[in-house]
Design an enzyme around this catalytic site. Structure first.
Site, PDB file in Angstrom:
ATOM      1  NE  ARG A  25      -4.061  -1.893   0.243  1.00  0.00           N
ATOM      2  CZ  ARG A  25      -4.031  -3.170  -0.153  1.00  0.00           C
ATOM      3  NH1 ARG A  25      -2.955  -3.665  -0.750  1.00  0.00           N
ATOM      4  NH2 ARG A  25      -5.076  -3.951   0.025  1.00  0.00           N
TER       5      ARG A  25
ATOM      6  CD  GLU B  33      -5.467   0.557   2.499  1.00  0.00           C
ATOM      7  OE1 GLU B  33      -5.250  -0.605   2.836  1.00  0.00           O
ATOM      8  OE2 GLU B  33      -6.336   0.862   1.678  1.00  0.00           O
TER       9      GLU B  33
ATOM     10  CB  SER C  34      -8.492  -1.888   4.270  1.00  0.00           C
ATOM     11  OG  SER C  34      -8.897  -3.142   3.821  1.00  0.00           O
TER      12      SER C  34
HETATM   13  N1  EPU Z   1     -11.176 -10.843  10.088  1.00  0.00           N
HETATM   14  C1  EPU Z   1     -11.881 -10.973  11.257  1.00  0.00           C
HETATM   15  N2  EPU Z   1     -12.842 -10.041  11.549  1.00  0.00           N
HETATM   16  C2  EPU Z   1     -13.114  -9.012  10.722  1.00  0.00           C
HETATM   17  C3  EPU Z   1     -12.387  -8.878   9.527  1.00  0.00           C
HETATM   18  C4  EPU Z   1     -11.417  -9.807   9.228  1.00  0.00           C
HETATM   19  O1  EPU Z   1     -11.672 -11.894  12.031  1.00  0.00           O
HETATM   20  O2  EPU Z   1     -13.996  -8.216  11.044  1.00  0.00           O
HETATM   21  C5  EPU Z   1     -10.184 -11.864   9.723  1.00  0.00           C
HETATM   22  C6  EPU Z   1     -10.747 -12.741   8.598  1.00  0.00           C
HETATM   23  O3  EPU Z   1     -11.462 -13.808   9.094  1.00  0.00           O
HETATM   24  C7  EPU Z   1      -9.504 -13.187   7.896  1.00  0.00           C
HETATM   25  C8  EPU Z   1      -8.522 -12.040   8.113  1.00  0.00           C
HETATM   26  O4  EPU Z   1      -9.031 -11.265   9.180  1.00  0.00           O
HETATM   27  O5  EPU Z   1      -8.995 -14.335   8.480  1.00  0.00           O
HETATM   28  C9  EPU Z   1      -8.301 -11.217   6.881  1.00  0.00           C
HETATM   29  O6  EPU Z   1      -9.544 -10.660   6.418  1.00  0.00           O
HETATM   30  P1  EPU Z   1      -9.842 -10.451   4.862  1.00  0.00           P
HETATM   31  O7  EPU Z   1      -9.542 -11.673   4.082  1.00  0.00           O
HETATM   32  O8  EPU Z   1     -11.212  -9.882   4.770  1.00  0.00           O
HETATM   33  O9  EPU Z   1      -8.793  -9.402   4.361  1.00  0.00           O
HETATM   34  P2  EPU Z   1      -8.186  -8.120   5.053  1.00  0.00           P
HETATM   35  O10 EPU Z   1      -6.811  -8.461   5.531  1.00  0.00           O
HETATM   36  O11 EPU Z   1      -9.138  -7.581   6.046  1.00  0.00           O
HETATM   37  C10 EPU Z   1      -6.999  -7.253   2.894  1.00  0.00           C
HETATM   38  C11 EPU Z   1      -6.877  -5.932   2.190  1.00  0.00           C
HETATM   39  C12 EPU Z   1      -8.121  -5.659   1.361  1.00  0.00           C
HETATM   40  C13 EPU Z   1      -8.277  -6.778   0.346  1.00  0.00           C
HETATM   41  C14 EPU Z   1      -8.367  -8.112   1.094  1.00  0.00           C
HETATM   42  C15 EPU Z   1      -8.350  -9.264   0.149  1.00  0.00           C
HETATM   43  C16 EPU Z   1      -5.450  -4.514   3.537  1.00  0.00           C
HETATM   44  C17 EPU Z   1      -5.374  -3.385   4.514  1.00  0.00           C
HETATM   45  N3  EPU Z   1      -6.660  -4.871   3.167  1.00  0.00           N
HETATM   46  O12 EPU Z   1      -8.091  -7.124   3.815  1.00  0.00           O
HETATM   47  O13 EPU Z   1      -7.907  -4.437   0.670  1.00  0.00           O
HETATM   48  O14 EPU Z   1      -9.424  -6.584  -0.440  1.00  0.00           O
HETATM   49  O15 EPU Z   1      -7.222  -8.275   1.960  1.00  0.00           O
HETATM   50  O16 EPU Z   1      -7.071  -9.397  -0.394  1.00  0.00           O
HETATM   51  O17 EPU Z   1      -4.414  -5.033   3.139  1.00  0.00           O
HETATM   52  C18 EPU Z   1      -8.256  -2.080   0.797  1.00  0.00           C
HETATM   53  O18 EPU Z   1      -7.026  -1.961   0.836  1.00  0.00           O
HETATM   54  O19 EPU Z   1      -8.999  -1.088   0.831  1.00  0.00           O
HETATM   55  C19 EPU Z   1      -8.831  -3.409   0.769  1.00  0.00           C
HETATM   56  C20 EPU Z   1     -10.154  -3.620   0.836  1.00  0.00           C
END
Ligand code: EPU
Length: 348
Positions: free
Chosen positions: A176, A344, A248
């Site tokens: 990012r 972010e 995010s």
């Molecule tokens: N999780 C929870 N509770 C929540 C949210 C997430 O327990 O409320 C856990 C999920 O169960 C999972 C882990 O956290 O095990 C990761 O969650 P998720 O797969 O939804 O991805 P993320 O890490 O929250 C990142 C990116 C997103 C991108 C997704 C998919 C960042 C900051 N965010 O989110 O990017 O779409 O992975 O690759 O790196 C963005 O940057 O705006 C964005 C949406």
């Protein structure tokens, strides 16, 4: 044309930013220049040279406004990228080069490539924002970051008035992050971006949730991968056209494996992903969720009930509401896990 002969650019006064930031925050910019192409920037540069007051104004380069939090009215000059267009600009046995103007919608570009059987961007389907903004924060989702398919970009330097080209290495992409969040911030206006898409396409299904969604299809094609990504996003992320948000809100923090192991001892369900450089990325959404923030609100700003990493505008939120909520979440996560979350989006 010598600068003195260039027409004054059309600067729009009291420009409402409400429909130009996906958080839907109501704020006004003193001046806005709609940037349709490089001529507008040459004209602006001449005006900046001629007018010291204009030159002193703070600047904000704005694409789709999907990664900013407006903390108040902007007493400066907004440069709003409005150029559109996509072309194939090169092709050989290995790759196809596709160039898009900065103001082109990101998802429109993804759809355009898929319609021509040009794979590579499908994991990045449905990300809000513009092509010009994509390299700034090196957008990423479902195992792919834009740097993987980035070839080069052209940009305008507001200080020198010249157009320059940067290749992938020069952009210094990180998680990012890129050079446009540092040295070039609000000085460079990206004009167009060229992407390199492989002729031999292979689906990237390393992201577990995506692989699971496609488990029933033996060899998913690029359209099926895109459809699956869109379905996952629609299930978990709020549509900014309906509920204001900036995706995010925090980065997933990078910590050492020793720190992760120490946390795991107290929190066996901790979600983390080891990185190639030896560090570990913690799931910030999980940390926030554990602090009980999911679905909670502070004034008109709230935490999305399906994804704790996304802050939302519950209606009429000001930037200060979002900031207050973000600070409260950061304090709780720091207290409970000893981890500092970094926002972010860019605060303006
Ligand atoms: N999780 C929870 N509770 C929540 C949210 C997430 O327990 O409320 C856990 C999920 O169960 C999972 C882990 O956290 O095990 C990761 O969650 P998720 O797969 O939804 O991805 P993320 O890490 O929250 C990142 C990116 C997103 C991108 C997704 C998919 C960042 C900051 N965010 O989110 O990017 O779409 O992975 O690759 O790196 C963005 O940057 O705006 C964005 C949406």
């Amino acid at each position: 044309m010598p600068p003195s002969l260039l027409p004054m650019p059309t600067l729009l006064p009291n420009f409402s930013l409400r429909t130009h930031n996906t958080f839907g925050i109501d704020a006004v910019a003193d001046l806005c220049l709609p940037v349709r192409g490089v001529d507008d920037l040459h004209a602006l540069h001449a005006a900046l040279l001629a007018d010291p007051a204009l030159r002193r104004l703070p600047r904000l380069v704005l694409g789709g406004g999907s990664n900013i939090v407006l903390t108040g009215d902007f007493h400066g000059l907004v440069l709003h990228s409005c150029s559109r267009g996509i072309d194939i600009v090169g092709q050989d046995a290995q790759r196809t080069l596709v160039r898009a103007a900065a103001g082109t919608g990101w998802h429109a570009l993804v759809l355009w490539t898929l319609a021509r059987q040009l794979g590579g961007l499908e994991n990045l389907s449905l990300i809000p924002g513009t092509v010009g903004a994509a390299p700034i924060q090196n957008i990423g989702a479902y195992g792919v970051e834009v740097e993987r398919h980035f070839h080069a970009l052209t940009a305008f330097d507001l200080d020198s008035g010249s157009v320059f080209t940067l290749d992938r290495a020069a952009c210094r992409f990180g998680y990012r992050d890129s050079i446009f969040k540092h040295g070039w911030r609000d000085r460079a206006v990206i004009l167009d971006v060229t992407f390199t898409l492989p002729r031999l396409w292979v689906a990237d299904l390393r992201y577990a949730e995506l692989a699971t969604a496609l488990a029933g299809i033996a060899a998913p094609d690029m359209q099926q991968v895109s459809d699956a990504v869109i379905a996952i996003r629609q299930r978990k992320l709020p549509d900014p056209a309906v509920i204001g948000n900036a995706g995010s809100f925090f980065k997933n923090p990078l910590v050492s494996r020793a720190t992760r192991d120490a946390l795991l001892a107290h929190h066996p369900a901790l979600v983390s992903h080891d990185q190639a450089d030896g560090s570990t990325k913690l799931a910030a959404g999980w940390l926030i969720d554990q602090c009980g923030w999911k679905g909670r609100a502070l004034g008109a700003a709230g935490v999305y009930h399906k994804q704790a990493l996304v802050l939302v505008n519950l209606g009429g939120a000001r930037g200060a509401d979002v900031l207050q909520l973000a600070l409260a979440i950061q304090a709780d996560v720091l207290q409970r896990f000893g981890v500092q979350l970094e926002p972010e989006p860019i605060f303006v």
